[in-house]
Design an enzyme around this catalytic site. Structure first.
Site, PDB file in Angstrom:
ATOM      1  N   MET A  30       0.831  -1.205   0.000  1.00 40.73           N
ATOM      2  CA  MET A  30       0.000   0.000   0.000  1.00 40.73           C
ATOM      3  C   MET A  30       0.865   1.255   0.000  1.00 40.73           C
ATOM      4  SD  MET A  30      -3.519  -0.667   2.043  1.00 40.73           S
ATOM      5  CE  MET A  30      -2.875  -0.329   3.673  1.00 40.73           C
ATOM      6  N   GLY A  31       2.152   1.092  -0.306  1.00 42.35           N
ATOM      7  CA  GLY A  31       3.039   2.244  -0.337  1.00 42.35           C
ATOM      8  C   GLY A  31       3.503   2.652   1.045  1.00 42.35           C
ATOM      9  N   HIS A  34       9.000   0.909   3.752  1.00 43.87           N
ATOM     10  CA  HIS A  34      10.112   0.892   4.705  1.00 43.87           C
ATOM     11  C   HIS A  34      10.985  -0.321   4.398  1.00 43.87           C
ATOM     12  CE1 HIS A  34       7.831  -2.257   6.723  1.00 43.87           C
ATOM     13  NE2 HIS A  34       6.808  -1.431   6.850  1.00 43.87           N
ATOM     14  N   HIS A  37       9.416  -3.770   3.529  1.00 42.61           N
ATOM     15  CA  HIS A  37       8.938  -3.970   2.157  1.00 42.61           C
ATOM     16  C   HIS A  37      10.091  -4.320   1.213  1.00 42.61           C
ATOM     17  CE1 HIS A  37       5.704  -1.192   3.717  1.00 42.61           C
ATOM     18  NE2 HIS A  37       4.969  -2.153   3.197  1.00 42.61           N
ATOM     19  N   SER A 187       6.676  -0.837  10.488  1.00 47.20           N
ATOM     20  CA  SER A 187       5.316  -0.702   9.988  1.00 47.20           C
ATOM     21  C   SER A 187       5.129   0.705   9.452  1.00 47.20           C
ATOM     22  CB  SER A 187       4.301  -0.961  11.107  1.00 47.20           C
ATOM     23  OG  SER A 187       2.996  -0.596  10.704  1.00 47.20           O
TER      24      SER A 187
END
Length: 286
Positions: A30-31, A34, A37, A187
């Site tokens: 979802m963009g 960090h 990802h 997160s």
């Protein structure tokens, strides 16, 4: 890295890779990216010839409209990070492209049972939104492999169950949770933490580690251990929603012979709702 915004452009970019017999890996996001990802991208890079990342802030998985509106959109920075990590293709669609008939009229995908408790109980409809968008992304990209993070452990099991039940044929892989030096799980929502809340936030992971340590020492009163962890979280100034010890394979309550477990927890730290989990392997009895 090529960036596309429509299903037609996505299909046109994927077609020559498929005709050449190249393996395609998908990393849905979802963009607001960090390091966690980017670890998923590295795993995808190792598993396939081509890596496709998606950035789509999925409205179906948000409980409250204000949370959807507040979610950070950082497409330019995210695209640069993905390109640097070796992504071949970024699909960043608008909502109308994913839900052309509107979000209210879309066919939804539900994984009953597994999606109804823990996170599902506290966020009704959340996992229906997750399963629906992941199913659509699988259909649009038809990847050989997809990579998800283990921080959202319940979500990972739901996606694997959906993939198997609907015969989607995607190999669903996972990567361990990436943490800050003090143990806080990385997160996108950590950006909501002010300095004082950020200092308190690692208490969630510390409580899970304490519970795991008690299990490894042979303690087996699961309800008492869960309550002790909740009390530890509260004492640090957080507001726990749940701490639950479950069987790792299906999130059922553990029985006497179960050894592969996972501790799952959620707590509010100021304005941010944090989730975390910790796998635990019990030693053989006797």
């Amino acid at each position: 890295m090529q960036t596309v915004h429509t299903r037609a452009a996505l299909a046109a970019a994927l077609d020559p890779w498929r005709r050449a017999g190249e393996r395609i890996a998908l990393v849905p996001t979802m963009g607001n990216l960090h390091a966690g990802h980017l670890a998923l991208v590295r795993r995808a890079r190792a598993e396939a010839d081509r890596v496709v990342a998606t950035i789509f802030v999925n409205p179906l998985q948000f409980d409250r409209p204000e949370d959807l509106a507040a979610y950070p959109r950082t497409l330019e920075a995210d695209a640069a990070a993905l390109a640097g990590a070796g992504v071949d293709l970024l699909f960043a669609p608008a909502e109308q492209e994913v839900y052309p008939r509107g979000r209210d009229g879309v066919t939804r995908v539900e994984v009953p049972g597994l999606g109804d408790e823990l996170e599902g109980a506290h966020r009704p409809g959340h996992f229906i939104g997750v399963a629906t968008v992941v199913c659509k992304l699988f259909a649009m990209t038809r990847p050989d492999v997809a990579v998800f993070g283990e921080k959202d452990f319940q979500q990972l099991l739901i996606i694997r169950t959906m993939n198997a039940d609907l015969d989607l044929g995607v190999r669903v892989l996972s990567e361990p949770t990436v943490r800050e030096p003090d143990g806080l799980a990385m997160s996108s929502r950590n950006g909501y933490l002010g300095p004082e809340d950020r200092a308190r936030a690692p208490a969630l992971h510390a409580a899970l580690r304490a519970l795991a340590g008690a299990l490894e020492r042979g303690e087996r009163d699961f309800p008492a251990l869960e309550q002790a962890a909740r009390s530890q979280i509260e004492a640090a100034g957080l507001r726990p929603e749940y701490v639950s010890l479950r069987r790792r394979q299906d999130l059922d309550l553990p029985g006497p012979g179960d050894r592969e477990l996972v501790i799952l927890a959620a707590a509010w730290c100021g304005p941010a709702r944090l989730i975390d989990n910790l796998p635990v392997d019990l030693p053989p009895s006797g």
